[in-house]
Design a protein around this motif. Sequence first.
Motif, PDB file in Angstrom:
ATOM      1  N   GLY A  12       0.804  -1.219   0.000  1.00 34.89           N
ATOM      2  CA  GLY A  12       0.000   0.000   0.000  1.00 34.89           C
ATOM      3  C   GLY A  12       0.834   1.266   0.000  1.00 34.89           C
ATOM      4  O   GLY A  12       0.557   2.209  -0.751  1.00 34.89           O
ATOM      5  N   SER A  13       1.877   1.312   0.836  1.00 33.77           N
ATOM      6  CA  SER A  13       2.712   2.518   0.885  1.00 33.77           C
ATOM      7  C   SER A  13       3.478   2.719  -0.408  1.00 33.77           C
ATOM      8  O   SER A  13       3.701   3.858  -0.845  1.00 33.77           O
ATOM      9  N   ASN A  14       3.868   1.637  -1.060  1.00 34.85           N
ATOM     10  CA  ASN A  14       4.547   1.772  -2.351  1.00 34.85           C
ATOM     11  C   ASN A  14       3.589   2.250  -3.440  1.00 34.85           C
ATOM     12  O   ASN A  14       3.998   2.971  -4.357  1.00 34.85           O
ATOM     13  N   ILE A  15       2.312   1.881  -3.341  1.00 37.56           N
ATOM     14  CA  ILE A  15       1.325   2.412  -4.288  1.00 37.56           C
ATOM     15  C   ILE A  15       1.152   3.914  -4.067  1.00 37.56           C
ATOM     16  O   ILE A  15       1.087   4.694  -5.033  1.00 37.56           O
ATOM     17  N   VAL A  16       1.098   4.344  -2.806  1.00 31.75           N
ATOM     18  CA  VAL A  16       1.028   5.783  -2.535  1.00 31.75           C
ATOM     19  C   VAL A  16       2.243   6.491  -3.125  1.00 31.75           C
ATOM     20  O   VAL A  16       2.130   7.547  -3.758  1.00 31.75           O
ATOM     21  N   PHE A 218       9.838 -14.562  -7.376  1.00 30.53           N
ATOM     22  CA  PHE A 218      10.147 -13.349  -6.609  1.00 30.53           C
ATOM     23  C   PHE A 218       9.910 -12.117  -7.479  1.00 30.53           C
ATOM     24  O   PHE A 218      10.495 -11.992  -8.553  1.00 30.53           O
ATOM     25  N   ILE A 219       9.070 -11.190  -6.999  1.00 35.25           N
ATOM     26  CA  ILE A 219       8.757  -9.988  -7.769  1.00 35.25           C
ATOM     27  C   ILE A 219       9.033  -8.739  -6.945  1.00 35.25           C
ATOM     28  O   ILE A 219       8.632  -8.641  -5.777  1.00 35.25           O
ATOM     29  N   ALA A 226       3.709  -1.038 -10.682  1.00 39.86           N
ATOM     30  CA  ALA A 226       3.509  -0.767 -12.114  1.00 39.86           C
ATOM     31  C   ALA A 226       2.260  -1.469 -12.640  1.00 39.86           C
ATOM     32  O   ALA A 226       1.509  -0.888 -13.440  1.00 39.86           O
ATOM     33  N   VAL A 227       2.008  -2.695 -12.189  1.00 41.23           N
ATOM     34  CA  VAL A 227       0.802  -3.416 -12.621  1.00 41.23           C
ATOM     35  C   VAL A 227      -0.442  -2.701 -12.091  1.00 41.23           C
ATOM     36  O   VAL A 227      -1.427  -2.509 -12.820  1.00 41.23           O
ATOM     37  N   ASN A 228      -0.427  -2.311 -10.825  1.00 41.40           N
ATOM     38  CA  ASN A 228      -1.572  -1.603 -10.250  1.00 41.40           C
ATOM     39  C   ASN A 228      -1.872  -0.308 -10.985  1.00 41.40           C
ATOM     40  O   ASN A 228      -3.038  -0.008 -11.291  1.00 41.40           O
ATOM     41  N   LEU A 229      -0.838   0.459 -11.296  1.00 41.97           N
ATOM     42  CA  LEU A 229      -1.059   1.736 -11.975  1.00 41.97           C
ATOM     43  C   LEU A 229      -1.491   1.535 -13.422  1.00 41.97           C
ATOM     44  O   LEU A 229      -2.258   2.344 -13.964  1.00 41.97           O
ATOM     45  N   TYR A 296      -1.001  -6.120 -20.776  1.00 43.92           N
ATOM     46  CA  TYR A 296       0.075  -5.549 -19.957  1.00 43.92           C
ATOM     47  C   TYR A 296       1.379  -5.580 -20.744  1.00 43.92           C
ATOM     48  O   TYR A 296       1.816  -6.639 -21.190  1.00 43.92           O
ATOM     49  N   PRO A 297       2.079  -4.429 -20.899  1.00 36.72           N
ATOM     50  CA  PRO A 297       3.176  -4.349 -21.863  1.00 36.72           C
ATOM     51  C   PRO A 297       4.591  -4.416 -21.286  1.00 36.72           C
ATOM     52  O   PRO A 297       5.554  -4.422 -22.054  1.00 36.72           O
ATOM     53  N   TYR A 298       4.740  -4.462 -19.953  1.00 39.48           N
ATOM     54  CA  TYR A 298       6.072  -4.248 -19.386  1.00 39.48           C
ATOM     55  C   TYR A 298       6.724  -5.553 -18.919  1.00 39.48           C
ATOM     56  O   TYR A 298       6.047  -6.523 -18.574  1.00 39.48           O
ATOM     57  N   ASP A 299       8.060  -5.541 -18.875  1.00 40.60           N
ATOM     58  CA  ASP A 299       8.826  -6.669 -18.369  1.00 40.60           C
ATOM     59  C   ASP A 299       8.984  -6.552 -16.849  1.00 40.60           C
ATOM     60  O   ASP A 299       8.719  -5.503 -16.256  1.00 40.60           O
ATOM     61  N   PHE A 300       9.452  -7.646 -16.235  1.00 38.37           N
ATOM     62  CA  PHE A 300       9.646  -7.692 -14.793  1.00 38.37           C
ATOM     63  C   PHE A 300      11.119  -7.916 -14.477  1.00 38.37           C
ATOM     64  O   PHE A 300      11.833  -8.597 -15.212  1.00 38.37           O
TER      65      PHE A 300
END
Length: 318
Positions: A12-16, A218-219, A226-229, A296-300
């Motif tokens: 949650g704090s990282n989303i903020v 591991f992510i 990035a996925v949430n946004l 979803y277009p991005y790599d991990f």
Amino acid sequence: MIIVTGAAGFIGSNIVAGLNARGMRDILIVDDLANGHKCLNLADLDFSDYLEYDELERRMAADAMPDTVEAVFHEGACSDTTEWDGRYVMARNFTYSKTLHAWCQTHRVPFLYASSASVYGMGPEFVERRDAEKPLNMYAFSKFAFDQYVRAQADTADTADSQVAGLRYFNVYGPREGHKGRMASVARHFSNQITEDGECRLFAGSQGYGSGEQRRDFIHVNDVVAVNLWLLDNPQVSGIFNCGTGRSQTFNEVADAVIGWHGRGEKRYIEFPEALVGRYQSFTEADMAALNNAGYPYDFMPVEEGVPRYLDWLAVRG
């Protein structure tokens, strides 16, 4: 206004922080700060208001929220996998989530919520399909139950156009997890062990895997954000999606990344605990087809990239 529940927690704090990076400051943060140490996750972030979690539930149940809410990121939960008080866990993780979901559906507000890869139990498949889901504890069951509820509600005629997306997080690591203690990531534990003892401790071979060769997906938490946004930017996307890298890596690889960053240390293998036999996920790997097919277009980041980035952050921020 954006609402983030569990805002003082890890994800949650990282989303903020991710919203702040976009210049967004009108954020209602929601949490239970009985553990006041979590406030440190928010000390460098910008937001416009704060509510305790039970007050948000009361206001939503009474339909007493402002009409300026643009989206809800629901990350708050009882995340203790050893908690067996089923009534408590279901009240926190299931009933509470239903209240928020209902308000969002009524007001056509995007509802983006945290599910968990724990719904898959021991696997061996990790795909968003009912026959792959076998929760083994109350936490996992509560997440599984809410996913079931969301599926049942998905085709309701008058709300089918309102975004609802659940993310099944795999093994997340990264900044702002210091309050988690023993539940923190192995990357953090390995780093602390090297700092204190000069060695990191891994499980010896067990359940068909060599020493330190147990594998997890591991992510890095930045990829989770990035996925949430991306979901926030794509309100046409609804569903339940895995949120991992799609690639399992060994605990040895995590340890090697930590040792490489410190420039010292070694690995020591300890006996696999008898209490974990038959209850330990020796392998997880997210099937990412559903999220990829949604666009979803991005790599991990692999651990070779993500772990040093995390330890760089810790070196500066602690």
